[in-house]
Scaffold this motif. Sequence first.
Motif, mmCIF file in Angstrom:
data_model
loop_
_atom_site.group_PDB
_atom_site.id
_atom_site.type_symbol
_atom_site.label_atom_id
_atom_site.label_comp_id
_atom_site.label_asym_id
_atom_site.label_seq_id
_atom_site.Cartn_x
_atom_site.Cartn_y
_atom_site.Cartn_z
ATOM 1 N N HIS A 1 -12.831 -5.326 -11.893
ATOM 2 C CA HIS A 1 -11.887 -4.256 -11.580
ATOM 3 C C HIS A 1 -10.562 -4.844 -11.068
ATOM 4 O O HIS A 1 -10.559 -5.829 -10.329
ATOM 5 C CB HIS A 1 -12.516 -3.350 -10.510
ATOM 6 N N HIS B 1 -8.656 -4.040 -8.758
ATOM 7 C CA HIS B 1 -8.559 -4.168 -7.299
ATOM 8 C C HIS B 1 -9.198 -5.461 -6.803
ATOM 9 O O HIS B 1 -8.715 -6.093 -5.871
ATOM 10 C CB HIS B 1 -9.216 -2.961 -6.631
ATOM 11 N N ASP B 2 -10.287 -5.845 -7.449
ATOM 12 C CA ASP B 2 -10.925 -7.123 -7.098
ATOM 13 C C ASP B 2 -10.023 -8.290 -7.514
ATOM 14 O O ASP B 2 -9.906 -9.281 -6.798
ATOM 15 C CB ASP B 2 -12.294 -7.242 -7.773
ATOM 16 N N HIS C 1 -2.421 1.869 -10.805
ATOM 17 C CA HIS C 1 -1.957 2.614 -11.979
ATOM 18 C C HIS C 1 -0.454 2.509 -12.164
ATOM 19 O O HIS C 1 0.108 3.082 -13.087
ATOM 20 C CB HIS C 1 -2.421 4.063 -11.913
ATOM 21 N N MET D 1 0.085 7.023 -14.355
ATOM 22 C CA MET D 1 -1.295 7.419 -14.674
ATOM 23 C C MET D 1 -1.469 7.816 -16.142
ATOM 24 O O MET D 1 -2.493 7.479 -16.736
ATOM 25 C CB MET D 1 -1.742 8.553 -13.750
ATOM 26 N N PRO E 1 -8.830 2.714 -15.734
ATOM 27 C CA PRO E 1 -8.443 3.369 -14.480
ATOM 28 C C PRO E 1 -7.210 2.710 -13.865
ATOM 29 O O PRO E 1 -6.446 3.339 -13.137
ATOM 30 C CB PRO E 1 -9.662 3.174 -13.580
ATOM 31 N N ASN F 1 -22.826 -5.370 -7.968
ATOM 32 C CA ASN F 1 -21.763 -5.058 -8.936
ATOM 33 C C ASN F 1 -22.251 -5.326 -10.357
ATOM 34 O O ASN F 1 -22.003 -4.546 -11.264
ATOM 35 C CB ASN F 1 -20.519 -5.891 -8.615
ATOM 36 N N ARG F 2 -22.964 -6.448 -10.513
ATOM 37 C CA ARG F 2 -23.485 -6.794 -11.841
ATOM 38 C C ARG F 2 -24.592 -5.833 -12.256
ATOM 39 O O ARG F 2 -24.639 -5.389 -13.397
ATOM 40 C CB ARG F 2 -24.041 -8.220 -11.834
ATOM 41 N N PRO G 1 -7.649 8.010 -5.459
ATOM 42 C CA PRO G 1 -6.465 8.060 -6.316
ATOM 43 C C PRO G 1 -5.640 6.774 -6.253
ATOM 44 O O PRO G 1 -4.902 6.469 -7.184
ATOM 45 C CB PRO G 1 -5.664 9.257 -5.787
ATOM 46 N N LEU G 2 -5.797 6.026 -5.179
ATOM 47 C CA LEU G 2 -5.032 4.792 -5.031
ATOM 48 C C LEU G 2 -5.375 3.789 -6.118
ATOM 49 O O LEU G 2 -4.515 3.136 -6.687
ATOM 50 C CB LEU G 2 -5.317 4.193 -3.652
ATOM 51 N N CYS G 3 -6.665 3.667 -6.432
ATOM 52 C CA CYS G 3 -7.067 2.641 -7.393
ATOM 53 C C CYS G 3 -7.792 3.234 -8.593
ATOM 54 O O CYS G 3 -8.139 2.522 -9.524
ATOM 55 C CB CYS G 3 -7.947 1.603 -6.729
ATOM 56 N N GLY G 4 -8.034 4.544 -8.571
ATOM 57 C CA GLY G 4 -8.675 5.173 -9.721
ATOM 58 C C GLY G 4 -10.190 5.116 -9.712
ATOM 59 O O GLY G 4 -10.827 5.474 -10.695
ATOM 60 N N ASP G 5 -10.782 4.645 -8.606
ATOM 61 C CA ASP G 5 -12.246 4.633 -8.532
ATOM 62 C C ASP G 5 -12.783 6.065 -8.606
ATOM 63 O O ASP G 5 -12.298 6.949 -7.910
ATOM 64 C CB ASP G 5 -12.717 4.012 -7.200
ATOM 65 N N GLY H 1 -15.745 1.603 -10.726
ATOM 66 C CA GLY H 1 -14.935 1.212 -9.585
ATOM 67 C C GLY H 1 -14.940 -0.290 -9.418
ATOM 68 O O GLY H 1 -15.528 -1.013 -10.231
ATOM 69 N N CYS H 2 -14.310 -0.739 -8.359
ATOM 70 C CA CYS H 2 -14.259 -2.173 -8.091
ATOM 71 C C CYS H 2 -15.617 -2.644 -7.570
ATOM 72 O O CYS H 2 -16.517 -1.842 -7.331
ATOM 73 C CB CYS H 2 -13.172 -2.472 -7.075
ATOM 74 N N ALA H 3 -15.740 -3.941 -7.392
ATOM 75 C CA ALA H 3 -17.019 -4.519 -6.943
ATOM 76 C C ALA H 3 -17.422 -3.974 -5.579
ATOM 77 O O ALA H 3 -18.595 -3.703 -5.336
ATOM 78 C CB ALA H 3 -16.904 -6.041 -6.891
ATOM 79 N N ILE H 4 -16.445 -3.815 -4.698
ATOM 80 C CA ILE H 4 -16.750 -3.328 -3.346
ATOM 81 C C ILE H 4 -17.281 -1.892 -3.409
ATOM 82 O O ILE H 4 -18.285 -1.560 -2.788
ATOM 83 C CB ILE H 4 -15.485 -3.363 -2.445
#
Lengths: 407, 150
Positions: free
Chosen positions: A344, A346-347, A363, A367, A376, B17-18, B38-42, B64-67
Amino acid sequence: MINYPIEQIRADFPILGETVRNKPLVYLDNAASCQKPQAVIDSIVHTYSREYANIHRGVHTLSVKATDRFETAREKVRGFVNAASTKEIIFVRGATEAINLVAQSYGKSQLKAGDEIVISAMEHHANIVPWQMLCQQIGTVLKVAPMNRKGELIFEEFEQLLGENTKLVAIAHMSNALGTINPVERIVAAAHAKNIPVLLDGAQAIPHMPVDVRALDCDFYVFSGHKLYGPSGTGVLYGKQALLEAMPPYQGGGDMIRMVTFEKTQYAGLPQKFEAGTPAIAEIIGLGAAIDYVTAVGMDTIAAYEAELLDYATEQAEQIKGMNLIGQAAEKGGILSFTLDRIHPHDIGTMLDSLGIAVRAGHHCAMPVMDFYGVPATARASFAMYNTRQEIDVLMQGIKSLIEVFG
Amino acid sequence: MFEDLRDLYQEVIFDHNRNPRNFRIMENANRRVDGFNPLCGDKLTLFLKIDDHVISDASFQGSGCAISTASVSLMTEIVKGKTEQEAETLFTQFHEMTTGKTEEVNLEAIGKLAVLAGVREYPARVKCATLAWHTLDAALKNQQEAVSTE
C-alpha cells in the motif's frame, strides 16, 4: 548531461542540508510544495527587520517603501508570465483561491443556468470543487473531458464537448497526480474558435517550464507561489484586463475601494478591486525574490535539467519488477506516480521516510484520477530544480529494499 | 535497511498483511458496518455475528495498508468469543495504547494487539490502526452509517 550548476543550487537551499531520521534528506515531494532558497528566506527576514509596514495606506516612509517593494513584486510576476500589464496580476493566497475567485466572480456574473463548464478527467480537486459549487448555486453544468490510460487528454472528445452552451474551459496545464502536460495551445485555440474563454490551472506547471500567457492566449492563468520556491500563502491570478474589468469584486473590505459611504461604495480599479484586506506583504515580496532566483538560472535550463531527471527516473523505475508507473503521457513533467504490487502507498511512504526520503502517498487531491486507475492511492515522487540523479538512486534502492521486506 | 521501523512493522504485522485472517464475507452476519479513511483511501467492511451479547464470529473485507490490514485481521481474531462489553473494553484499551494516552499498557489484557503499539510514534499512521476498532465500536453500538476517521 547539460551544464547545470547543481552544486551551487543545492547550496542555495539550506533545508537540503538537513537530516531526517538520521539520513540525509531526499526531498521528492515538490509537487506538494517546494523548498525555499536562501534568497527568499533572506527577503522575508529583510522585510520584517527593515522595511515592513502596511501597504497602499500611510504617507510614512516605511509604508511607502513596503508598497514599492510589493508593487515591484507584481511587476516581477508580470514579466515572469509576460502579461501585458500589472493590472492583470491579482495577488491571492494560492491557485485554489484564484480558481474560487474566477468561479464566484466571473462565473456568477457571466454564466447562467444551463451553461456548461468543461474540465478534464485529471483535475486537482481545486479545479473541480469550485465549479461544482457554482453549479449548485446557479445551475451551470460541469462536463468532464476524458483521458486515456496513459493519462493523456483525449483531444477529439474534449473538442466534441465544446458546444454552444459551453461558456468556460478550466483545465490543468500540468497534472499534479500524473505529470501529464496538456496541449494547452491547442486547447485554447479550439475553445477560442468557439469564443469560449479558457482558465489554465498552472499550479504544477509554473516551476517546471517557461509560461507566457500572451503566447498561450489563455484568458485566466492561476498558480501558487509556494510551488515556485516562494513563500506559502501567495498565489497569482492572471486575467485578461477586459475580463477582469467586467467582473465584480470577489471580497469586500479595505484596499479594494475608491470611496465608501453607507449608501454606496465605489470600487477601486485593477488590480486592487480584487485585493480586499491586507495581503501577505512580506511573502509576496518573497515571491518576487523567488522569481528573481529561478529567472537567474533560467526556466528553459530548469526544464531541460528536470526532463533529464525524469527520463533517468523513468528508466530506473521500469527496471524494477512490481513497480507500476501511473501516468505515462508522452508530454510529461517531473512527476513519478507509482504503485507497488501488494504494498500500500501509505506503507511505501512510511518506509521511504525512514530512509530520509520524502514522497507523497495518497490520492493527491485527485480522487477521480485514482478511481480511473482503480487504485485507492499512489505514491508520488516529484522532482524540482535541486534534485539529483544520486537522489533518484537512493529512492530506487529504497523501493527495491521495501519490495524485498514485504516479500 | 529498515531497522528504525522494527517497532512499527513487526513480523506479526507482515504476516497478517500477507495472510489476513477472517478475510471473508459473512452471509449470516447480524452486524455489518463500513469503515473508511479518506486520508489514504483505506476501506473495510466489518461483519459480526452477535448471539446473546457474545461475538460468535467476526470477519472483514476491504483494502488498506499493512498496518490497517493487520489491525483488522488481529481484531477479528481477538474479539471472537468475547462479550460485547469485553470488546468495548478492548476498544478503549487499544485506543489508549495507540494514541499514547496511557504510558503503561496492560499487555496481558491486550495480548497480541501490543504489536501495534508502535504506531503511537507515527502520528500519521495512528488512524490506520484505529480504523478497524472505530468500525467495531460502531458495529457494537449497532450504528448503520459508515465510519470515517475524519
